[in-house]
Design an enzyme around this catalytic site. Structure first.
Site, short mmCIF file in Angstrom:
data_model
loop_
_atom_site.label_atom_id
_atom_site.label_comp_id
_atom_site.label_asym_id
_atom_site.label_seq_id
_atom_site.Cartn_x
_atom_site.Cartn_y
_atom_site.Cartn_z
CG ASP A 31 -2.05 0.95 1.13
OD1 ASP A 31 -2.30 1.46 0.02
OD2 ASP A 31 -2.70 1.20 2.16
CG HIS A 48 0.17 1.76 -9.34
ND1 HIS A 48 -0.14 1.45 -8.03
CD2 HIS A 48 -0.90 2.48 -9.81
CE1 HIS A 48 -1.33 1.94 -7.73
NE2 HIS A 48 -1.80 2.58 -8.78
CD1 TRP A 80 -12.77 -5.60 -9.95
CD2 TRP A 80 -11.92 -4.99 -11.92
NE1 TRP A 80 -12.11 -6.69 -10.48
CE2 TRP A 80 -11.59 -6.34 -11.69
CE3 TRP A 80 -11.48 -4.38 -13.10
CZ2 TRP A 80 -10.85 -7.10 -12.59
CZ3 TRP A 80 -10.73 -5.14 -14.01
CH2 TRP A 80 -10.43 -6.47 -13.75
CG LEU A 142 9.17 -17.12 -2.73
CD1 LEU A 142 8.88 -17.10 -1.24
CD2 LEU A 142 9.63 -15.74 -3.20
#
Ligand code: FPP
Length: 251
Positions: A31, A48, A80, A142
């Site tokens: 975030d 982003h 969305w 991983l």
């Protein structure tokens, strides 16, 4: 209170971490991308992009440390409602990330997995996600869970519907339904629950992320924005996790 903002606090000596008591599963709510960009007078999309770069470093560090599962919240069922351009930028970024990093992640022995209803994503996202999963399916390192069009509540609804269908077919009875059965019908079936949930950016919520699976997870919060999240923050979170006393309802 400022959490983990000073350089001095962030430096974590690797030898303080007990490699025998690492969390099996780390979950991260990435975030603060938008606020990171705003602070720099940049468009949100740049936040982003920087967030995707931060993720790349954290994936490698988890892999190097020997963490078994890393789940990251890339796009929620609620995302969305964001402006169309932002949604489409995030979808393109996902494809770009997978195209650019797939070979290297494969070399790092990472298993790429996705969690969520990907049928609602653009065709190119679905194609790249499936291809990445398929190419890395036999790796043993991983497990990276990309949570995309993911929501904890809708995942639980999915589980209930699948179980109800089995009851209706007469394959099981209502008395067979227990916690394990519900878990077995979640996207995370067969995986350990997250030991620790990391949420940067000064928010203190779960935001519909792995809500069933996080019943006994430890939480670690930080004020820094996700694009600034670095290896030292991850190490600090692991070190703090190792100091916690997990009683799982016992004494
Ligand atoms: C939340 O920050 C972040 C998201 C909704 C997107 C998370 C995506 C990334 C970190 C990068 C993409 C990763 C891949 C694999 C392509 P926000 O936008 O809500 O930030 P804000 O709360 O500051 O506005």
């Amino acid at each position: 209170m400022k959490l983990w903002q000073s350089k001095e606090q962030n430096d974590v000596d690797m030898d303080k971490i007990d490699v025998k008591r690492l969390p099996n599963h780390i979950a991260i709510i990435m975030d603060g991308n938008g606020r990171w960009a705003k602070e720099r007078n940049l468009p949100r999309s740049m936040g982003h992009k920087a967030g995707a770069e931060a993720l790349r470093k954290i994936v490698s560090e988890c892999s190097n440390l020997g963490i078994k599962y890393l789940s990251v919240y890339v796009f929620s069922t609620e995302n969305w409602i964001r402006p169309k351009e932002e949604v489409s930028f995030l979808m393109d970024l996902l494809v770009e990330y997978l195209v650019k990093e797939l070979d290297e992640l494969h070399r790092e022995n990472v298993v790429i997995n996705y969690i969520g209803d990907i049928t609602k994503l653009p065709e190119k996202c679905q194609k790249n996600l499936k291809n990445s999963k398929n190419k890395t399916k036999d790796n043993t390192g991983l497990h990276l869970n990309l949570c995309i069009n993911y929501g904890g509540r809708s995942e639980i609804v999915k589980s209930f519907k699948e179980i109800y269908a089995e009851i209706k077919l007469g394959n099981i009875s209502i008395d067979d339904v227990d916690e394990n059965m519900i878990s077995d019908h979640l996207y995370t079936s067969g995986m350990p629950d997250p030991d620790i949930v990391i949420r940067p950016s000064g928010e203190y919520r779960l935001s519909n992320f792995l809500i069933w699976q996080c019943a006994y997870s430890e939480f670690w919060f930080s004020n820094i924005f996700w694009p600034d999240f670095r290896i030292e923050h991850l190490r600090r979170a692991i070190l703090d996790y190792q100091k916690r006393d997990r009683r799982f309802g016992g004494v």
